[in-house]
Scaffold this active site. Structure first.
Site, PDB file in Angstrom:
ATOM      1  N   HIS A   9     -22.919  -3.021  43.502  1.00 16.35           N
ATOM      2  CA  HIS A   9     -22.848  -2.240  42.391  1.00 16.35           C
ATOM      3  C   HIS A   9     -23.981  -1.136  42.347  1.00 16.35           C
ATOM      4  CE1 HIS A   9     -19.880  -6.266  40.248  1.00 16.35           C
ATOM      5  NE2 HIS A   9     -19.736  -5.176  40.908  1.00 16.35           N
ATOM      6  N   LYS A  13     -27.609  -0.819  43.706  1.00 13.93           N
ATOM      7  CA  LYS A  13     -27.146   0.543  45.132  1.00 13.93           C
ATOM      8  C   LYS A  13     -28.863   0.514  45.403  1.00 13.93           C
ATOM      9  CE  LYS A  13     -22.622   2.961  44.586  1.00 13.93           C
ATOM     10  NZ  LYS A  13     -22.346   1.093  44.399  1.00 13.93           N
ATOM     11  N   THR A  35     -18.296   0.270  51.714  1.00 11.98           N
ATOM     12  CA  THR A  35     -17.022   1.116  50.364  1.00 11.98           C
ATOM     13  C   THR A  35     -18.266   2.268  50.486  1.00 11.98           C
ATOM     14  OG1 THR A  35     -18.581   0.044  49.125  1.00 11.98           O
ATOM     15  CG2 THR A  35     -16.736  -0.593  48.760  1.00 11.98           C
ATOM     16  N   GLY A  36     -17.130   3.645  49.724  1.00 18.72           N
ATOM     17  CA  GLY A  36     -17.894   4.915  49.898  1.00 18.72           C
ATOM     18  C   GLY A  36     -19.023   5.558  49.230  1.00 18.72           C
ATOM     19  N   THR A  37     -19.098   5.185  47.756  1.00 18.05           N
ATOM     20  CA  THR A  37     -20.668   5.881  47.472  1.00 18.05           C
ATOM     21  C   THR A  37     -21.845   4.758  47.957  1.00 18.05           C
ATOM     22  OG1 THR A  37     -19.106   5.971  45.650  1.00 18.05           O
ATOM     23  CG2 THR A  37     -21.826   6.326  45.457  1.00 18.05           C
ATOM     24  N   THR A  38     -21.473   3.519  47.898  1.00 13.68           N
ATOM     25  CA  THR A  38     -22.432   2.712  48.757  1.00 13.68           C
ATOM     26  C   THR A  38     -22.994   3.425  50.544  1.00 13.68           C
ATOM     27  OG1 THR A  38     -22.431   0.929  47.595  1.00 13.68           O
ATOM     28  CG2 THR A  38     -23.616   0.438  49.272  1.00 13.68           C
ATOM     29  N   SER A  55     -14.175   4.281  48.192  1.00 10.86           N
ATOM     30  CA  SER A  55     -15.250   3.799  47.626  1.00 10.86           C
ATOM     31  C   SER A  55     -14.689   2.626  45.915  1.00 10.86           C
ATOM     32  CB  SER A  55     -15.448   5.544  46.417  1.00 10.86           C
ATOM     33  OG  SER A  55     -14.653   6.184  44.756  1.00 10.86           O
ATOM     34  N   GLY A  56     -15.626   1.762  45.711  1.00 14.61           N
ATOM     35  CA  GLY A  56     -14.818   0.674  45.208  1.00 14.61           C
ATOM     36  C   GLY A  56     -13.873   1.085  44.225  1.00 14.61           C
ATOM     37  N   ASP A  61     -12.940  -1.819  48.585  1.00 11.76           N
ATOM     38  CA  ASP A  61     -13.275  -3.829  48.847  1.00 11.76           C
ATOM     39  C   ASP A  61     -12.103  -3.909  48.989  1.00 11.76           C
ATOM     40  OD1 ASP A  61     -12.211  -2.296  45.993  1.00 11.76           O
ATOM     41  OD2 ASP A  61     -12.318  -4.439  45.183  1.00 11.76           O
ATOM     42  N   ASP A  81     -24.041  -6.897  40.197  1.00  7.54           N
ATOM     43  CA  ASP A  81     -24.838  -6.909  39.136  1.00  7.54           C
ATOM     44  C   ASP A  81     -23.926  -8.450  38.147  1.00  7.54           C
ATOM     45  OD1 ASP A  81     -25.576  -7.026  36.373  1.00  7.54           O
ATOM     46  OD2 ASP A  81     -25.924  -4.787  36.605  1.00  7.54           O
ATOM     47  N   HIS A  88     -14.741  -0.039  36.508  1.00  4.00           N
ATOM     48  CA  HIS A  88     -14.660   0.684  37.787  1.00  4.00           C
ATOM     49  C   HIS A  88     -15.002   0.557  38.647  1.00  4.00           C
ATOM     50  CE1 HIS A  88     -18.860   2.234  37.297  1.00  4.00           C
ATOM     51  NE2 HIS A  88     -18.663   2.691  37.941  1.00  4.00           N
ATOM     52  N   ARG A  97     -12.030 -15.215  47.547  1.00  3.85           N
ATOM     53  CA  ARG A  97     -11.494 -16.146  47.734  1.00  3.85           C
ATOM     54  C   ARG A  97     -10.795 -15.482  49.665  1.00  3.85           C
ATOM     55  NH1 ARG A  97      -8.017 -13.493  44.902  1.00  3.85           N
ATOM     56  NH2 ARG A  97      -8.658 -14.778  42.572  1.00  3.85           N
TER      57      ARG A  97
END
Length: 130
Positions: A9, A13, A35-38, A55-56, A61, A81, A88, A97
């Site tokens: 989140h 980061k 994921t993209g930004t991470t 990105s998420g 995800d 978090d 978003h 799950r």
């Protein structure tokens, strides 16, 4: 080869960057999907190569969840978090799950991430505690 996913989140980061930096030598020797930004930040700030999904908010995800369903991931580290996650940001419930269904370990804190990575490294014959 060991393959793990790294997700964080927004507020987590910096912690993920610190984690990836601390374990860069081992992470460079395994396959990392993010994921993209991470992933963009991990590559830029640590030099660790990653395979970036969307990105998420755009479904990254879900793409990672599909890899769990295909049994192509050995674990997920999702630094979340729990108090102030934004709408978003990726939702952990679907990933939890699918990980439970496929018996894939998921770490959600820095401490549990350390244990997950140490366990996978030991399976690879690498002692991260040395």
């Amino acid at each position: 080869m060991t393959r793990i996913a790294l997700i964080a989140h927004d507020d987590e980061k910096p912690e993920m960057i610190d984690f990836a930096s601390d374990h860069a030598d081992y992470l460079d020797d395994i396959e990392i999907v993010t994921t993209g930004t991470t992933g963009k930040r991990i590559e830029a700030e640590t030099g660790v190569d990653v395979e970036r999904k969307q990105s998420g908010p755009l479904g990254g995800d879900l793409q990672i969840g599909a890899e769990v369903a295909d049994e192509s991931l050995d674990g997920i580290i999702f630094l979340r978090d729990p108090l102030t996650a934004q709408p978003h940001e990726p939702d952990i419930s679907a990933l939890l799950r699918i990980c439970d269904v496929h018996d894939t370990p998921m770490a959600t804190t820095r401490s549990s991430a350390e244990y997950l990575l140490t366990g996978l490294a030991l399976d690879d014959g690498v002692d991260l505690t040395a």
